[in-house]
Design an enzyme around this catalytic site. Structure first.
Site, short mmCIF file in Angstrom:
data_model
loop_
_atom_site.label_atom_id
_atom_site.label_comp_id
_atom_site.label_asym_id
_atom_site.label_seq_id
_atom_site.Cartn_x
_atom_site.Cartn_y
_atom_site.Cartn_z
NE ARG A 183 -11.15 -0.99 3.48
CZ ARG A 183 -11.79 -1.20 4.63
NH1 ARG A 183 -12.96 -1.81 4.63
NH2 ARG A 183 -11.24 -0.82 5.77
CE LYS A 231 -3.33 2.58 2.92
NZ LYS A 231 -4.23 2.56 4.09
CG ASP A 267 -1.97 5.04 5.04
OD1 ASP A 267 -1.90 3.93 5.59
OD2 ASP A 267 -3.05 5.50 4.59
CG ASP A 326 -5.51 7.90 4.97
OD1 ASP A 326 -6.37 8.60 4.38
OD2 ASP A 326 -5.78 6.86 5.60
CE LYS A 370 -6.58 8.55 8.42
NZ LYS A 370 -7.34 7.42 8.98
CG ASP A 373 -9.96 7.51 6.87
OD1 ASP A 373 -8.89 7.44 6.23
OD2 ASP A 373 -10.04 7.71 8.09
CD GLU A 376 -6.78 5.38 2.58
OE1 GLU A 376 -7.79 5.48 3.31
OE2 GLU A 376 -5.66 5.06 3.03
N1 BES Z 1 -4.36 4.33 6.98
C1 BES Z 1 -5.51 4.06 7.75
C2 BES Z 1 -5.27 3.01 8.83
C3 BES Z 1 -4.24 3.30 9.88
C4 BES Z 1 -4.63 3.75 11.14
C5 BES Z 1 -2.90 3.09 9.66
C6 BES Z 1 -3.68 3.99 12.12
C7 BES Z 1 -1.95 3.34 10.63
C8 BES Z 1 -2.33 3.77 11.85
C9 BES Z 1 -6.64 3.59 6.86
O1 BES Z 1 -6.65 4.11 5.58
C10 BES Z 1 -7.91 4.00 7.50
O2 BES Z 1 -8.13 5.17 7.61
N2 BES Z 1 -8.73 3.04 7.89
C11 BES Z 1 -9.99 3.31 8.49
C12 BES Z 1 -11.03 2.38 7.88
C13 BES Z 1 -12.42 2.70 8.28
C14 BES Z 1 -12.87 4.01 7.68
C15 BES Z 1 -13.32 1.58 7.81
C16 BES Z 1 -9.85 3.07 9.98
O3 BES Z 1 -9.19 2.10 10.37
O4 BES Z 1 -10.38 3.85 10.75
ZN ZN Z 2 -4.88 4.73 4.82
MN MN Z 3 -7.70 5.95 5.47
#
Ligand code: BES
Ligand code: ZN
Ligand code: MN
Length: 483
Positions: free
Chosen positions: A334, A248, A271, A253, A260, A330, A332
């Site tokens: 996947r 990835k 990220d 992000d 966020k 968010d 993104e």
């Molecule tokens: N990049 C984040 C996940 C992440 C969180 C990485 C903390 C490193 C540290 C990912 O893109 C994300 O934002 N995931 C969301 C998914 C949700 C919206 C279903 C999450 O985990 O909150």
């Molecule tokens: Zn992310």
């Molecule tokens: Mn995200």
């Protein structure tokens, strides 16, 4: 500059020495007085100390009593951490080289683990420091004196450390320098030193490939996306079909329109840790000349809101033709991984491993201490990867991947949606990705271990380079077991 590990032929008594001993009698051969030996005995027997530092006028004699009462992989980790721990004393005293002496010839592996911990722990990211340059770590060289160690073994460790630190540096670079295009350029630059083939696909090519996920995430960005292809195909490779790593590469992000909140965005330059791990692991695999055919795929973009950013409710068409209802911008990672996983199908791979900072849920579940994994049609490989996870102490926790979870990503209006429910967030992300694979596959979520907010032993502060040592060990063992 990277701390270099070398093999010593002999060590003069005036050098800084770390003596590995199992018994007081192992001390005799070295330049210690009776009084000092008595002092060491007292510290050991009365005060139960197993590490004693003696300050001579011009050098230090450090004595470490070795204990081997655990499984080998746990011993290795204990001594990597010990290597990091004594960096404090070494750097405070402006020592630039230390000589590890395996006094009874039985602890060459431990010497190497200590050296590895020192070299990894000694890493600093100083590019943006204009002040305090003189406070740089002093240690430059770790030499090992042991009959049982060969130069090739040491060189291997140096290469793997180099690759790990390169991954850390990529992660530590902020997006104002490292956008998707620069990430691709840095990967190209890194691989000028190898004979890995690197091809960077630009936005036009990505559009032609109909990578709807990567393009949707990129819509809010002023910078174009990239899709980087890497290939290491040695002559006489042991595998007829490639092993593919997918990383990835979200260079930052923000969450996009689902932006966020609070501190959640602070560390999001991390990220692209999966991308950094893939590019750097292949760097080491090539430098080690491992006879395994390996491909890397790195989809990259930032994820930002803007006038034309993708929004919740959008329905997008992916590289494999499936439709996705975007319910949260968010989620993104996947989307860009799905296109890369689908693209991987054309190579009929033996195995695909994706590595991604995918979900806060993975982080919440096990913290920073391990990697969350899921898999399909890959039981044997999962066991091998877990073994490597122990070897390098990037331990792997396999999550359930039962078909009941398939429900979580079903959409009313499209084939699937990009978020699940309130629970099992790491698994629903994995289940989303499963719609894009038809080969043996392992998914690794490194949201927990990718980045430290304070120093965690030899893993350091900030980017950790997690995944590099894991992948190299895994491929090394593949080669070994086939030969
Ligand atoms: N990049 C984040 C996940 C992440 C969180 C990485 C903390 C490193 C540290 C990912 O893109 C994300 O934002 N995931 C969301 C998914 C949700 C919206 C279903 C999450 O985990 O909150
Ligand atoms: Zn992310
Ligand atoms: Mn995200």
């Amino acid at each position: 500059m990277q701390t270099n590990i070398i093999k010593a032929i002999k060590v003069s008594e005036t050098k800084n020495i770390l003596l590995l001993i199992e018994d007081l009698k192992d001390l005799k051969k070295y330049s210690l007085s009776e009084k000092e030996i008595d002092y060491i005995r007292m510290q050991k027997e009365l005060n139960n100390k197993d590490f004693i530092a003696i300050n001579h006028l011009n050098n230090w004699i450090l004595v470490k009593f070795i204990k081997k009462e655990k499984e080998p992989y746990l011993i290795a980790e204990e001594y990597r951490k010990f290597g990091d721990k004594i960096l404090g004393l070494i750097n405070e005293n402006k020592i630039d080289s230390i000589n590890i002496i395996d006094s009874n010839g039985k602890n060459s592996n431990i010497a190497l683990s200590i050296a590895e911990g020192m070299a990894l722990g000694n890493y600093e990211f100083l590019k943006y420091k204009t002040e305090d340059k003189d406070k740089q770590n002093s240690l430059k060289t770790v030499s090992i004196l042991s009959d049982k160690i060969n130069i090739k073994e040491i060189e291997e460790v140096n290469i793997i450390i180099d690759a790990t630190l390169r991954a850390r540096t990529l992660v530590n670079e902020p997006v104002c320098y490292l956008n998707a295009k620069m990430l691709a350029e840095e990967i190209e630059k890194m691989h000028k030193e190898t004979s890995v083939k690197v091809e960077v696909m630009n936005k036009t090519k990505i559009e032609a490939l109909k990578m709807g996920g990567l393009l949707a995430v990129n819509k809010g960005s002023v910078d174009p996306p990239t899709f980087t292809f890497l290939e290491w195909k040695p002559q006489k490779a042991i595998n007829a079909q490639p092993i593919i790593f997918v990383g990835k590469g979200i260079v930052f992000d923000t969450g996009g329109m689902n932006i966020k909140q609070g501190k959640n965005m602070e560390e999001m330059k991390c990220d692209m840790s999966g991308a950094a791990a893939v590019a750097s692991a292949i760097y080491a695999i090539a430098k080690l000349n491992l006879k395994v055919w390996v491909i890397g795929l790195i989809p990259a973009t930032d994820n930002r809101p803007s006038g034309n950013a993708y929004v919740p409710g959008d329905i997008i068409k992916m590289h494999n033709g499936k439709t996705v209802e975007v319910l949260n911008t968010d989620a993104e990672g996947r989307l860009i991984l799905a296109d890369a996983l689908s693209y991987a199908q054309k190579y009929k791979p033996e195995l695909v491993i994706d590595i991604a900072t995918l979900t806060g849920a993975a982080h919440a579940a096990i913290g920073k201490y391990g990697i969350v994994a899921m898999g399909a049609k890959s039981d044997k490989e999962m066991e091998q990867l877990k073994q490597s996870g122990n070897n390098v102490y990037e331990r792997i926790v396999e999550f359930p991947f039962w078909e009941e979870y398939d429900e979580l990503v079903k959409s009313n209006i499209a084939d699937i949606k990009n978020i699940g429910g309130a629970y099992a967030g790491a698994i629903s992300a994995g289940k989303f990705l499963q719609h894009f694979v038809d080969y043996p596959w392992i998914h690794l979520d490194i949201a927990g271990p990718c980045f430290n907010d304070s120093k965690d032993s030899y893993r350091g502060n900030a980017g950790t380079g997690v995944g590099v040592r894991l992948f190299v060990d895994f491929i090394k063992n593949k080669e070994k077991n086939k030969k």
